[in-house]
Design a protein around this motif. Structure first.
Motif, PDB file in Angstrom:
ATOM      1  N   ARG A 289     -13.848   1.192   0.124  1.00 37.16           N
ATOM      2  CA  ARG A 289     -15.230   1.292  -0.544  1.00 37.16           C
ATOM      3  C   ARG A 289     -15.665   2.505  -0.642  1.00 37.16           C
ATOM      4  O   ARG A 289     -16.158   3.076  -1.543  1.00 37.16           O
ATOM      5  CB  ARG A 289     -16.038   0.488   0.391  1.00 37.16           C
ATOM      6  N   ALA A 290     -15.371   3.622   0.269  1.00 42.76           N
ATOM      7  CA  ALA A 290     -15.537   5.000  -0.144  1.00 42.76           C
ATOM      8  C   ALA A 290     -14.954   5.582  -1.273  1.00 42.76           C
ATOM      9  O   ALA A 290     -15.735   6.258  -1.899  1.00 42.76           O
ATOM     10  CB  ALA A 290     -15.240   5.890   1.091  1.00 42.76           C
ATOM     11  N   GLY A 291     -13.632   5.398  -1.434  1.00 43.87           N
ATOM     12  CA  GLY A 291     -12.937   5.791  -2.651  1.00 43.87           C
ATOM     13  C   GLY A 291     -13.745   5.321  -3.811  1.00 43.87           C
ATOM     14  O   GLY A 291     -13.821   5.704  -4.753  1.00 43.87           O
ATOM     15  N   GLN A 292     -14.091   3.828  -3.890  1.00 50.16           N
ATOM     16  CA  GLN A 292     -14.780   3.212  -5.064  1.00 50.16           C
ATOM     17  C   GLN A 292     -15.944   4.062  -5.244  1.00 50.16           C
ATOM     18  O   GLN A 292     -16.511   4.116  -6.509  1.00 50.16           O
ATOM     19  CB  GLN A 292     -14.889   1.691  -4.727  1.00 50.16           C
ATOM     20  N   LYS A 293     -16.563   4.432  -4.447  1.00 53.58           N
ATOM     21  CA  LYS A 293     -17.866   5.153  -4.480  1.00 53.58           C
ATOM     22  C   LYS A 293     -18.122   6.641  -4.898  1.00 53.58           C
ATOM     23  O   LYS A 293     -18.841   7.322  -5.060  1.00 53.58           O
ATOM     24  CB  LYS A 293     -18.847   5.074  -3.290  1.00 53.58           C
ATOM     25  N   GLY A 294     -16.335   7.344  -5.066  1.00 46.37           N
ATOM     26  CA  GLY A 294     -16.282   8.505  -5.330  1.00 46.37           C
ATOM     27  C   GLY A 294     -16.277   9.568  -4.056  1.00 46.37           C
ATOM     28  O   GLY A 294     -16.471  10.785  -4.113  1.00 46.37           O
ATOM     29  N   LEU A 295     -16.368   9.011  -2.829  1.00 43.76           N
ATOM     30  CA  LEU A 295     -16.589   9.907  -1.674  1.00 43.76           C
ATOM     31  C   LEU A 295     -14.896  10.515  -1.394  1.00 43.76           C
ATOM     32  O   LEU A 295     -14.200   9.840  -1.605  1.00 43.76           O
ATOM     33  CB  LEU A 295     -17.009   9.415  -0.451  1.00 43.76           C
ATOM     34  N   GLU A 296     -15.034  11.844  -0.905  1.00 47.32           N
ATOM     35  CA  GLU A 296     -13.670  12.255  -0.513  1.00 47.32           C
ATOM     36  C   GLU A 296     -13.204  11.697   1.097  1.00 47.32           C
ATOM     37  O   GLU A 296     -14.245  11.580   1.912  1.00 47.32           O
ATOM     38  CB  GLU A 296     -13.922  13.839  -0.504  1.00 47.32           C
ATOM     39  N   THR A 297     -12.145  11.579   1.131  1.00 49.33           N
ATOM     40  CA  THR A 297     -11.496  10.604   2.177  1.00 49.33           C
ATOM     41  C   THR A 297     -10.287  11.220   2.770  1.00 49.33           C
ATOM     42  O   THR A 297      -9.394  11.697   2.175  1.00 49.33           O
ATOM     43  CB  THR A 297     -11.238   9.222   1.668  1.00 49.33           C
ATOM     44  N   LYS A 298     -10.452  11.243   4.127  1.00 45.03           N
ATOM     45  CA  LYS A 298      -9.271  11.878   4.818  1.00 45.03           C
ATOM     46  C   LYS A 298      -9.023  10.813   5.834  1.00 45.03           C
ATOM     47  O   LYS A 298      -9.852  10.319   6.774  1.00 45.03           O
ATOM     48  CB  LYS A 298      -9.310  13.110   5.476  1.00 45.03           C
ATOM     49  N   THR A 299      -7.544  10.441   6.185  1.00 42.97           N
ATOM     50  CA  THR A 299      -7.318   9.420   7.180  1.00 42.97           C
ATOM     51  C   THR A 299      -6.170   9.740   7.900  1.00 42.97           C
ATOM     52  O   THR A 299      -5.091  10.327   7.378  1.00 42.97           O
ATOM     53  CB  THR A 299      -7.039   8.195   6.366  1.00 42.97           C
ATOM     54  N   VAL A 300      -6.085   9.163   9.114  1.00 44.30           N
ATOM     55  CA  VAL A 300      -4.993   9.419   9.950  1.00 44.30           C
ATOM     56  C   VAL A 300      -4.621   8.241  10.754  1.00 44.30           C
ATOM     57  O   VAL A 300      -5.413   7.456  11.102  1.00 44.30           O
ATOM     58  CB  VAL A 300      -5.555  10.265  11.150  1.00 44.30           C
ATOM     59  N   THR A 301      -3.376   8.072  10.632  1.00 45.52           N
ATOM     60  CA  THR A 301      -2.683   6.700  11.416  1.00 45.52           C
ATOM     61  C   THR A 301      -2.091   7.120  12.549  1.00 45.52           C
ATOM     62  O   THR A 301      -1.149   7.965  12.492  1.00 45.52           O
ATOM     63  CB  THR A 301      -1.972   5.998  10.509  1.00 45.52           C
TER      64      THR A 301
END
Length: 543
Positions: A289-301
């Motif tokens: 959802r954040a990507g769809q709104k154009g927000l910058e995203t960083k994720t750690v698994t």
């Protein structure tokens, strides 16, 4: 392990799918930590722009507003979840860190700590501090302060969340103001990872001694910010530490506000609309959802995931057949469809699929087999032990939805009865984490490294073993993994632990452990550690 669940409240792991705006790239890290997704999806006010701003220096001034899924129980490192994304960014703001884990590599990185090196045999280590660091009250941040904090973790009266971690330390000796000699209870080749994950927040001994009871709501550390106010359930405010050890140029923002927004959708919309600048989340759908709104995203698994915890010392789950029956009755893919709209990452292991710590394909839970589940339930009922239990969950809508699926699936079988008990987050933490007063509980946990995470959560005598699980094979292999420098031996040990967990079924993990930070394009200098901590000395707003 972390029990604060987010979806939309605290704290749910998640995953990404292809999204129409921006892109998210998963990179497997060949180290003990996890993988970092350097995803860039523009900002909340400009869609589709790829960017990684971790090396961009922010401008000076302004107020950075961070949305958080839950409030904290305590701002001292004894009563806070220092190795969890829920608390560690706020702790880092006030205390800074001795060391931290770099997400790209899993390496232990220095901060106020200059080095942490083992003697031959790994049974003792030497900690060196940067010189001339001071707490915000003007007192010295030295080896004595580190010893004081670690001794407090070890004090039974403190009931520290890190009591199980500090149990590995036999003694500490102040050599000089910047040197602490650490003697362990046994060899540990990975003690630096323990410090980076669990023991890096150091209190001012002077301030703590003045008011031990009040320190939790009036903390004093050596971090980039100082504590200003706390409105319970609403927000915390921190202001720039004018005496910060890195100099007048840091930190960048004048003020940081951590705003509690429990609902995940509301949190996302608040960031998108500009009511907050960023959020750290474990909601499965937030990256999409954040990507769809154009927000910058960083994720750690990382290691862990959303799970059902079984109290293995309390009926009915003191019987392994009861635990196995629940494993076999439930389906991780169905949970993903119902609770995560298909956007999550269903799993059958506490280890990520690409983890270098275990053999490929290693699983820690039993796969769905409802016929076998029914046979076990019938066997228990024939002995006068039909399965009847209460399932404790954090109080929020998505947790309720998952719990209702679990209850419905189990009730479709004979000889089983389950009741759902929603609880406020604070009460949930007290019952499950502190008092271990439960039969089965929804529990999300995030381990930045196997050491000390798996050790303190699975070792039979650890006070942080919330499962009350005990198995000599697991203990022996956890000891082996802790003491060896050989990656092959460590891998063999953790693979053996995983096999025993699958057999004993003390927890059912059904969703991978993923931490995401999403922010507007006005935020730069974002560095996320591999346990979801934002390095508060580096982040700020564009100049």
């Amino acid at each position: 392990m972390d029990n604060a669940r987010e979806h939309p409240d605290p704290a749910r792991p998640g995953a990404r799918a292809d999204v129409p705006v921006g892109r998210i790239v998963r990179t497997v890290v060949p180290a003990v930590a996890a993988c970092l997704v350097l995803g860039a999806c523009g900002g909340g006010d400009t869609a589709g722009k790829d960017a990684d701003t971790s090396t961009v220096a922010p401008g000076s001034g302004g107020t950075l507003t961070v949305a958080m899924a839950s409030d904290m129980r305590s701002m001292d490192p004894f009563g806070a979840l220092s190795n969890s994304y829920t608390d560690n960014s706020r702790l880092n703001a006030v205390y800074d860190s001795l060391f931290w884990h770099e997400a790209k590599t899993g390496k232990v990185m220095p901060q106020i700590g200059e080095s942490l090196t083992p003697d031959p045999g790994n049974a003792s280590w030497t900690l060196k501090l940067k010189p001339d660091v001071k707490f915000s009250d003007g007192t010295p941040y030295d080896a004595t302060a580190v010893k004081f904090t670690w001794d407090e973790h070890a004090a039974p009266a403190r009931k520290s969340y890190q009591a199980g971690t500090i149990a590995a330390v036999k003694a500490t000796e102040v050599v000089d103001p910047t040197t602490l000699k650490v003697t362990l209870t046994g060899p540990n080749a990975n003690f630096d990872h323990i410090v980076a994950s669990n023991l890096s927040f150091i209190v001012s001994p002077t301030a703590y001694r003045k008011d031990p009871a009040g320190f939790a709501r009036n903390p004093v550390g050596a971090g980039p910010y100082t504590f200003k106010e706390w409105t319970t359930g609403d927000h915390m405010t921190f202001v720039k530490n004018r005496g910060y050890w890195q100099g007048a140029a840091k930190p960048y923002a004048d003020t940081v506000v951590f705003k509690v927004i429990q609902d995940s959708t509301q949190g996302l919309e608040t960031v998108y609309s500009g009511g907050a600048d960023m959020k750290v989340s474990v909601n499965a759908e937030d990256p999409v959802r954040a990507g769809q709104k154009g927000l910058e995203t960083k994720t750690v698994t990382i290691i862990g995931g959303e799970s059902i915890y079984f109290n293995t010392k309390r009926a009915p789950f003191d019987d392994v057949r009861a635990r196995r029956a629940v494993h076999l009755a439930l389906d991780a893919d169905e949970v993903n469809k119902i609770s995560f709209s298909g956007n999550g990452t269903p799993t059958h292991s506490i280890f990520p699929p690409e983890s270098p710590l275990v053999d490929a394909g290693t699983e820690t839970v039993q796969r769905t087999d409802r016929a076998q589940a029914q046979r076990l339930l019938d066997e228990l009922a024939a002995e006068g032990k039909p399965l009847d239990f209460t399932y404790s969950i954090p109080q929020n809508a998505n947790a309720q939805r998952t719990a209702e699926y679990i209850m419905t699936s189990l009730r479709a079988l004979r000889n089983i009865s389950v009741k759902i008990a929603p609880m406020p987050i604070a009460a949930f933490q007290t019952d499950i984490v502190i008092n271990k007063n439960y039969q089965a509980a929804m529990f999300s946990y995030y381990l930045s490294d196997a050491e000390p995470g798996l050790y303190v959560n699975l070792y039979s005598t650890s006070p942080n073993n919330y499962l009350l699980y005990a198995n000599p094979t697991v203990d022996r292999n956890l000891d082996q993994a802790r003491t060896t420098n050989d990656p092959a031996q460590r891998k063999a040990a953790y693979t053996a632990v995983a096999a025993q967990l699958k057999q004993d079924a003390p927890l059912w993990t059904y969703q991978s452990s993923v931490v995401t930070a999403f922010h507007r394009s006005t935020v730069v200098g974002m560095v996320l550690s591999n346990d979801g901590m934002v390095l508060m000395d580096r982040i700020g707003l564009k100049g």
